[in-house]
Every structure is written in C-alpha cells, then in structure tokens.
Enzyme design. Structure first.
Site, short mmCIF file in Angstrom:
data_model
loop_
_atom_site.label_atom_id
_atom_site.label_comp_id
_atom_site.label_asym_id
_atom_site.label_seq_id
_atom_site.Cartn_x
_atom_site.Cartn_y
_atom_site.Cartn_z
N GLU A 1 64.59 -51.67 2.43
CA GLU A 1 64.33 -52.39 1.20
C GLU A 1 64.11 -51.44 0.02
O GLU A 1 64.30 -51.81 -1.13
CB GLU A 1 63.10 -53.30 1.38
CG GLU A 1 63.30 -54.70 0.86
CD GLU A 1 62.21 -55.67 1.28
OE1 GLU A 1 62.53 -56.59 2.04
OE2 GLU A 1 61.06 -55.53 0.85
N HIS B 1 71.24 -47.24 27.94
CA HIS B 1 72.05 -48.01 28.89
C HIS B 1 72.70 -49.21 28.21
O HIS B 1 73.20 -50.11 28.89
CB HIS B 1 71.18 -48.43 30.08
CG HIS B 1 70.64 -47.25 30.83
ND1 HIS B 1 71.20 -46.76 31.98
CD2 HIS B 1 69.60 -46.41 30.55
CE1 HIS B 1 70.54 -45.70 32.39
NE2 HIS B 1 69.56 -45.46 31.54
N LYS C 1 67.07 -66.28 -1.28
CA LYS C 1 65.99 -67.22 -1.63
C LYS C 1 66.50 -68.25 -2.62
O LYS C 1 66.21 -69.44 -2.51
CB LYS C 1 64.81 -66.47 -2.24
CG LYS C 1 64.03 -65.63 -1.26
CD LYS C 1 62.77 -65.11 -1.91
CE LYS C 1 62.09 -64.08 -1.05
NZ LYS C 1 61.06 -63.34 -1.78
#
Ligand code: PA5
Length: 423
Positions: free
Chosen positions: A281, A302, A415
């Site tokens: 951010e 793995h 948003k």
C-alpha cells in the site's frame, strides 16, 4: 539496549544487482524522510512512536487487564487497523490453543465466518475492541453491527463496559458512537496512518489483551529507532534499513517486479501479511513498487518452490532467519528405511535453518537475488525491533521510488464501485 539483529546482504546471494547507485538514492530518500520534506510528511508521526507512546502504556495495560477478564475479546478491524496486532499475537500464539483469548472479525465479508463467530459467542462472556480510524470502513462496520446488536440485547450497561473503541481523536462515526454511549476509547494519532499504527493503541491494546509484554515490544522498537535514526548511521554499511531499501531499489531497477518474504515458521504467516500491506500500500503507485508476496518455508517449497526456482525471473527474495529457537532434538528411528537417519540428534530448528540456507543458495543459482534478515530470537523485543525496521525501510524505500508512502488513493476505486453497486 543491545539489538541482536542484522541484515545480511551477501554479495554472492544478491548477485546481479547494482546496489551502488541505489545506495546513494536511498541515502537521499532517508534525508527526505528525516527532514519531513517529502509528500505525506504530515503522516510521519510513527517515526517517534516507540518513545512517544510511553505515557499511554499504563492506561493501555489497565484496560487490557480488564478486557482479559472476559472469556474472549473480539478485535474488529481491517488493513492497518488489524494486521499489526494479528501479526504480533500469532507470532507468539500456542499452535494448538483451543480457546484463544483474541478473536478477529471485520477483515472480510464472509457470511459463514460471521455466523460461526456469532455461534461461538452465543451466551459467552466476551468484549469487543473495535478499531477504525475513519469509522466508516465497510468490513469492520458490518462485523461490528452483529456484535453491537448481540451485546445490545444484553442492555446498555453491557455495551459501555464491553466495547472499547480505537479511532480518530475527534472525527468520524466511531468517535461519535463512543461519545454517545460513554464507551472507553483510545486515539489513533492524526499523524500516523493505518499501516504504520501497530505501535499505537491500534496494535498495542489487542497485543496486551493477548498477554504479550507491550513494554518489551516497544523497548525493542525504541532500540531499533535509535539505531536507524542515528545521524551517523547514514549509509547501507552502517544502517540495515538503508541496506534493505537499497537491495529493493536495485532489484526494481533491474526489472524485478516481485519480492517474496520467506519465513520459516507458520506462526510468522501473519507477520508476512502485515509486511505485504506495509510495502504494497505504501509503494504500489504510479507504476512503481515490487509486488509483495510471501512464502512459508519449508511448506511452500513443496508447492511454489518450482516457480521460485524456474519461473519468470522477475522475483527477489528476502528471508527472515531466526537464529535461536527452542532446542528440540529429532529422535532416532530403527533402521534407515527413508535415508533420513542422519537427522537423529540434530535439532529441528537447526535443520530448518539449513533448509533455508540451501533454499537461498538454490534460488540464487536460479537467478533470484536474495537478502537475508537475521534476528537472534523471536521474542517481544526482537519483534518490536523488526516492526520498526520494516516501517523505516518502507518509508525510505517509497521515497526512493518517488512515491508518497503514506496515502493509498488506489484503494478508493473498489470502494467507490461497491458503494455505487450497493446503492
Ligand atoms: O493503511 C491504511 O491506512 C489502511 O489499510 C487502513 O488501515 C484500512 O483501510 C482500515 O481503515 P480504517 O481504520 O479507517 O477502518
């Protein structure tokens, strides 16, 4: 205080990166951060936090002790209002704790989780620490509504004694609610943004509720603060945050686009999540910034090991190497059917560290420049130092890329759409 803490940028491991030019640039970026001359300078109050938060500690510990009397405490928050606390709490949590003191909510919108949470809390003696600087974030707002509704049925007095708000000093919906209902509250300082707030009440209250020594955490952070901000520590040779920032900058300039933080224990997974948010951010703006990803070793060798070794060469790796861990010797087994008889008598941590060294060497040979961050042990003080280290390195690193580390304009896009779609 002594910091058994080091950033090892082994030139062999970091092969292929030109760190000389990057070094000069991060030194300039550090000046920008220290002089408050860059964009977002009004949000650099976190630089002083380890010293500045001291007067709040008595009250934080007092409220934490009161909350601990409850069977469980639900911490409601998202992003910077949640990840730091969770990172610290999980770093020290017992792996098989059937009834953790601190539960988390408000960090997603999953229905099944919320239903299960309400079932778990049904009839239980619990309290809530709701954390939101703005007081208007959808995910915590949604989770908090369920808890407020549930506690509200138990009466107003229950609400006032069981809900603690951590929010802006004067503004926002949560501040209004706290004032209206006489809730106990803590402030998120104006000059500290969400992802840099772990050493404020945002992180410290839940951490203290979990029984972790916040004074030790802060002492470690303070030691690191003094070390990194020492005017004499003005080059990557003397300042580990500059060394790390130079490694990252050189990597970006060399065309690397992903930085993987490798940790060697499952309880450090959330620390990696916190780190991802901090760098993601802060730096991901205007086409800049390494994409922060994480590997949990040796588990992920793995699954993602193949990609790391042989996928697109756009990645660098930073490995967190904890030197000391409780000694636990591996027992011998009769016969040597699996060819692992040589493990007998070695400590499992020793084998874990050897696996890390082997991995870094292999990745380096596969074209992944690596940086090793070494901490002596994982206790509250060392973790506090590490949190501050990453914050400082992030501020420097973002300024070196030419971006404002302290805003997040991109987060608004989803948003806006969500609010439109929700009508
Ligand atoms: O770092 C940030 O500023 C963000 O991640 C915020 O912490 C996050 O969006 C939550 O915001 P708020 O505390 O206002 O609910």
């Amino acid at each position: 205080m002594k910091q058994d803490y080091a950033v090892r940028i082994d030139p062999v491991l970091a092969a292929g990166l030109d760190r000389t030019k990057a070094a000069a640039d991060v030194c300039r970026a550090r000046q920008t951060l220290e002089h408050g001359s860059g964009p977002g300078a009004a949000s650099t109050g976190w630089l002083e936090l380890p010293a500045r938060i001291e007067p709040e500690l008595d009250r934080l510990e007092e409220v934490a002790a009161d909350l601990r009397r409850h069977e469980a405490v639900v911490v409601v928050g998202i992003g910077g209002s949640y990840l730091g606390a969770r990172a610290v709490i999980e770093a020290f949590a017992a792996p098989f704790d059937p009834a953790p003191k601190v539960l988390f909510a408000g960090h997603h919108l999953d229905a099944r989780y919320h239903r299960a949470l309400l079932e778990r809390l049904s009839g239980a003696d619990y309290a809530v620490n709701v954390i939101s600087k703005s007081g208007t974030t959808t995910e915590p707002g949604c989770a908090f509504r369920f808890l407020w509704d549930d506690l509200g049925r138990r009466g107003d007095r229950e609400l006032a004694s069981r809900v603690v708000a951590t929010t802006d000093r004067a503004r926002g919906a949560l501040r209004e609610l706290a004032d209206a209902h006489g809730l106990r509250s803590f402030e998120v300082p104006d000059d500290v943004g969400g992802r840099f707030s772990v050493l404020t009440a945002v992180g410290l209250l839940p951490v203290a509720v979990a029984g972790i020594d916040i004074r030790a955490l802060l002492a470690g952070a303070r030691g690191m603060m003094e070390r990194l901000r020492d005017p004499a520590a003005d080059s990557p040779d003397t300042n580990p945050a500059l060394a790390y920032a130079a490694f990252r900058l050189a990597a970006f300039r060399a065309g690397k686009r992903v930085e993987v933080l490798s940790t060697t224990a499952p309880h450090l997974g959330c620390l990696a999540e916190w780190w991802k948010q901090l760098f993601g951010e802060s730096e991901g703006k205007g086409g800049q910034g390494l994409f922060p990803a994480a590997l949990s070793l040796t588990t992920d060798l793995h699954s993602l090991g193949q990609w790391m070794q042989d996928g697109p060469r756009i990645v660098v790796e930073t490995a967190l190497d904890v030197v000391w861990e409780q000694p636990l010797a591996i027992p011998a087994m009769e016969g040597d059917r699996d060819g692992l008889g040589h493990l007998a008598g070695r400590t499992v941590h020793d084998v874990n560290r050897i696996a890390l060294a082997a991995t870094l060497e292999a990745h380096r040979d596969g074209g992944v420049p690596c940086c090793r961050l070494e901490i002596d042990r994982l206790d509250a003080s060392h973790l506090g130092a590490l949190l501050y280290f990453f914050e400082y390195a992030c501020g420097v690193s973002a300024y070196a890329l030419g971006v404002n580390p302290f805003d997040q304009p991109g987060v608004e896009a989803y948003k806006k759409n969500m609010h439109r779609l929700l009508g």
